[in-house]
Design a protein around this motif. Structure first.
Motif, PDB file in Angstrom:
ATOM      1  N   LEU A 155       0.827  -1.209   0.000  1.00  0.00           N
ATOM      2  CA  LEU A 155       0.000   0.000   0.000  1.00  0.00           C
ATOM      3  C   LEU A 155       0.858   1.255   0.000  1.00  0.00           C
ATOM      4  N   ILE A 156       1.909   1.247   0.781  1.00  0.00           N
ATOM      5  CA  ILE A 156       2.807   2.405   0.832  1.00  0.00           C
ATOM      6  C   ILE A 156       3.462   2.638  -0.524  1.00  0.00           C
ATOM      7  N   GLU A 157       3.858   1.567  -1.171  1.00  0.00           N
ATOM      8  CA  GLU A 157       4.469   1.701  -2.496  1.00  0.00           C
ATOM      9  C   GLU A 157       3.462   2.226  -3.515  1.00  0.00           C
ATOM     10  N   HIS A 158       2.206   1.770  -3.391  1.00  0.00           N
ATOM     11  CA  HIS A 158       1.155   2.224  -4.304  1.00  0.00           C
ATOM     12  C   HIS A 158       0.893   3.721  -4.134  1.00  0.00           C
ATOM     13  N   LEU A 159       0.781   4.166  -2.892  1.00  0.00           N
ATOM     14  CA  LEU A 159       0.534   5.585  -2.624  1.00  0.00           C
ATOM     15  C   LEU A 159       1.729   6.447  -3.051  1.00  0.00           C
ATOM     16  N   THR A 160       2.915   5.922  -2.863  1.00  0.00           N
ATOM     17  CA  THR A 160       4.108   6.661  -3.296  1.00  0.00           C
ATOM     18  C   THR A 160       4.130   6.844  -4.806  1.00  0.00           C
ATOM     19  N   ASP A 161       3.750   5.792  -5.528  1.00  0.00           N
ATOM     20  CA  ASP A 161       3.691   5.894  -6.986  1.00  0.00           C
ATOM     21  C   ASP A 161       2.625   6.887  -7.428  1.00  0.00           C
ATOM     22  N   LEU A 162       1.473   6.884  -6.732  1.00  0.00           N
ATOM     23  CA  LEU A 162       0.420   7.849  -7.060  1.00  0.00           C
ATOM     24  C   LEU A 162       0.889   9.279  -6.833  1.00  0.00           C
ATOM     25  N   ARG A 163       1.581   9.500  -5.753  1.00  0.00           N
ATOM     26  CA  ARG A 163       2.099  10.841  -5.467  1.00  0.00           C
ATOM     27  C   ARG A 163       3.084  11.291  -6.542  1.00  0.00           C
TER      28      ARG A 163
ATOM     29  N   PHE B 260       0.290   4.688 -13.817  1.00  0.00           N
ATOM     30  CA  PHE B 260      -0.110   4.366 -12.446  1.00  0.00           C
ATOM     31  C   PHE B 260      -1.071   3.173 -12.398  1.00  0.00           C
ATOM     32  N   VAL B 261      -2.067   3.157 -13.286  1.00  0.00           N
ATOM     33  CA  VAL B 261      -3.101   2.118 -13.207  1.00  0.00           C
ATOM     34  C   VAL B 261      -2.718   0.850 -13.974  1.00  0.00           C
ATOM     35  N   LYS B 262      -1.696   0.904 -14.796  1.00  0.00           N
ATOM     36  CA  LYS B 262      -1.329  -0.241 -15.628  1.00  0.00           C
ATOM     37  C   LYS B 262      -1.036  -1.501 -14.820  1.00  0.00           C
ATOM     38  N   PRO B 263      -0.276  -1.449 -13.694  1.00  0.00           N
ATOM     39  CA  PRO B 263      -0.009  -2.691 -12.953  1.00  0.00           C
ATOM     40  C   PRO B 263      -1.262  -3.346 -12.372  1.00  0.00           C
ATOM     41  N   GLY B 264      -2.320  -2.574 -12.091  1.00  0.00           N
ATOM     42  CA  GLY B 264      -3.509  -3.141 -11.475  1.00  0.00           C
ATOM     43  C   GLY B 264      -4.582  -3.578 -12.449  1.00  0.00           C
ATOM     44  N   LEU B 265      -4.357  -3.434 -13.748  1.00  0.00           N
ATOM     45  CA  LEU B 265      -5.356  -3.806 -14.746  1.00  0.00           C
ATOM     46  C   LEU B 265      -5.176  -5.248 -15.189  1.00  0.00           C
ATOM     47  N   THR B 266      -6.289  -5.838 -15.604  1.00  0.00           N
ATOM     48  CA  THR B 266      -6.220  -7.168 -16.197  1.00  0.00           C
ATOM     49  C   THR B 266      -5.636  -7.062 -17.609  1.00  0.00           C
TER      50      THR B 266
END
Length: 302
Positions: free
Chosen positions: A72-80, A149-155
Motif C-alpha cells: 500500500l505504501i508503495e502504491h501511494l508513493t507511486d500515485l504521489r 499508475f493504473v497499468k499494474p492493477g489492470l487485467t
C-alpha cells in the motif's frame, strides 16, 4: 495423675467453675457464630466491586504499519509521483501560455468587443483562459502518467483495451473541443447577442465571455468520449449492443437533459449539441456490434 486434682476441684468456688465451663463451651459458641455468619441473606451481603477497565493495546507505530503493508505504501508513493509530474507539466504549460497570452488573445476573443469592470477582471480573464489552455495541452501527458499508475492493477483485457484506444480518447476529446469552438460557440454567441439587441444594449464582460467559452467547449470534449466509454463497458462485459438498442429512447432523453445542462440556456445551442450526441450514440452501437462479432470467433477458437 495429680493426687490433688479432686481436692482442688472440691475447693473451687462456684464462680471459678462457671468460668471454666464457659471456656469449655467457647469452641461450640464459635462454631455457632460462624454458621450464623454463613446464613446471612444474599441482599445483606456487600456487592462485589467492579473490575477495573483494561487498557486497550497500544497502537502500532508507523514503522510497524509500514512493515505490515508495504504494498500500500508503495502504491501511494507511486500515485504521489504521478500527481506531482502532472502538476509540474500543467504549471509549465500555464506559465508558457500566460506569458504569450497576447498571441492567443485574438483567437480566444474572435474579435468580439469585450469590456472589463475592474482592473482585477483583466487578471481573472487572463488566468482563466491560460488555465483552460494549459489543461488542454497537458491532457496527453496527464493521461500518460495516469496510465503508468493504473497499468499494474489492470487485467490483460483492460490493459490491452486502454493501450489500443488511448490515441482515440485524445482525438475524440480534441474533436469535441474543436466542434464546440468552431460550431457551438459562434452560433450560440451570435444568436444570443442578436436576441438581446432587440431590447437591450448588449455589453459582454471579459469574465462572462470566458465562462461562456468554457461552457461551450470543455463539456463537449468530454461528451465526445461516449463511444470509448461504451466500448470499454462492452469489453469488460457490462454493456452489450442489444442493451443499448433496448434503452435507445431513454438514452436520447438523458442526452437531451445533459445537453441542456452543459450548454447556454437557448434552444439552438441545445439542439446543436443533441444532434451530434445522438449520432455518437448510434456510432457507439455500431462499434460495439462490430467488436462483439469479432470476439465471437476468437472465443470459439479458444
Amino acid at each position: 495423675m495429680d493426687p490433688y486434682s479432686d481436692q482442688n476441684s472440691k475447693n473451687q468456688s462456684p464462680s471459678d467453675k462457671k468460668a471454666k465451663d464457659e471456656e469449655t463451651a467457647l469452641p461450640v459458641h464459635s462454631a455457632e457464630t460462624s454458621s450464623t455468619e454463613r446464613a446471612v441473606p444474599e441482599e445483606l451481603k456487600p456487592e462485589p466491586q467492579p473490575e477495573e477497565p483494561r487498557m486497550p493495546p497500544p497502537e502500532p507505530s508507523e514503522d510497524e504499519k509500514k512493515e505490515t503493508d508495504p504494498a500500500l505504501i508503495e502504491h501511494l508513493t507511486d500515485l504521489r509521483k504521478q500527481l506531482i509530474k502532472s502538476v509540474v507539466v500543467f504549471l509549465v504549460f500555464f506559465i508558457a501560455v500566460f506569458s504569450t497570452i497576447n498571441l492567443w488573445f485574438p483567437y480566444v476573443t474572435r474579435g468580439y468587443k469585450l469590456i472589463v469592470l475592474s482592473p482585477l477582471e483583466v487578471i481573472s480573464f487572463y488566468t482563466t483562459i491560460s488555465a483552460a489552455m494549459a489543461f488542454g495541452l497537458s491532457v496527453p501527458f496527464v493521461c500518460h502518467f495516469l496510465w503508468q499508475f493504473v497499468k499494474p492493477g489492470l487485467t490483460q483485457k483492460e490493459g490491452r483495451f486502454l493501450s489500443l484506444y488511448s490515441p482515440a480518447i485524445l482525438i475524440l476529446f480534441v474533436g469535441g473541443l474543436a466542434f464546440g469552438y468552431y460550431v457551438v460557440n459562434p452560433l450560440s454567441y451570435n444568436f444570443l447577442v442578436k436576441l438581446g439587441k432587440i431590447n437591450f444594449d448588449v455589453m459582454i464582460t471579459a469574465k462572462e465571455y470566458a465562462r461562456f467559452l468554457l461552457m461551450t467547449t470543455m463539456p463537449i470534449g468530454l461528451l465526445f468520449e461516449l463511444p470509448i466509454v461504451a466500448l470499454f463497458l462492452s469489453a469488460i462485459g457490462i454493456l452489450t449492443s442489444e442493451t443499448m438498442k433496448k434503452v435507445r429512447k431513454w438514452s436520447y432523453v438523458i442526452l437531451a437533459v445533459v445537453s441542456a445542462l452543459i450548454t447556454p440556456p437557448d434552444f439552438l445551442s441545445q439542439l446543436i449539441i443533441l444532434i451530434p450526441m445522438i449520432a455518437l450514440y448510434e456510432a457507439s452501437i455500431f462499434i460495439v456490434m462490430k467488436t462483439e462479432k469479432r470476439l465471437v470467433p476468437e472465443a470459439e477458437a479458444s
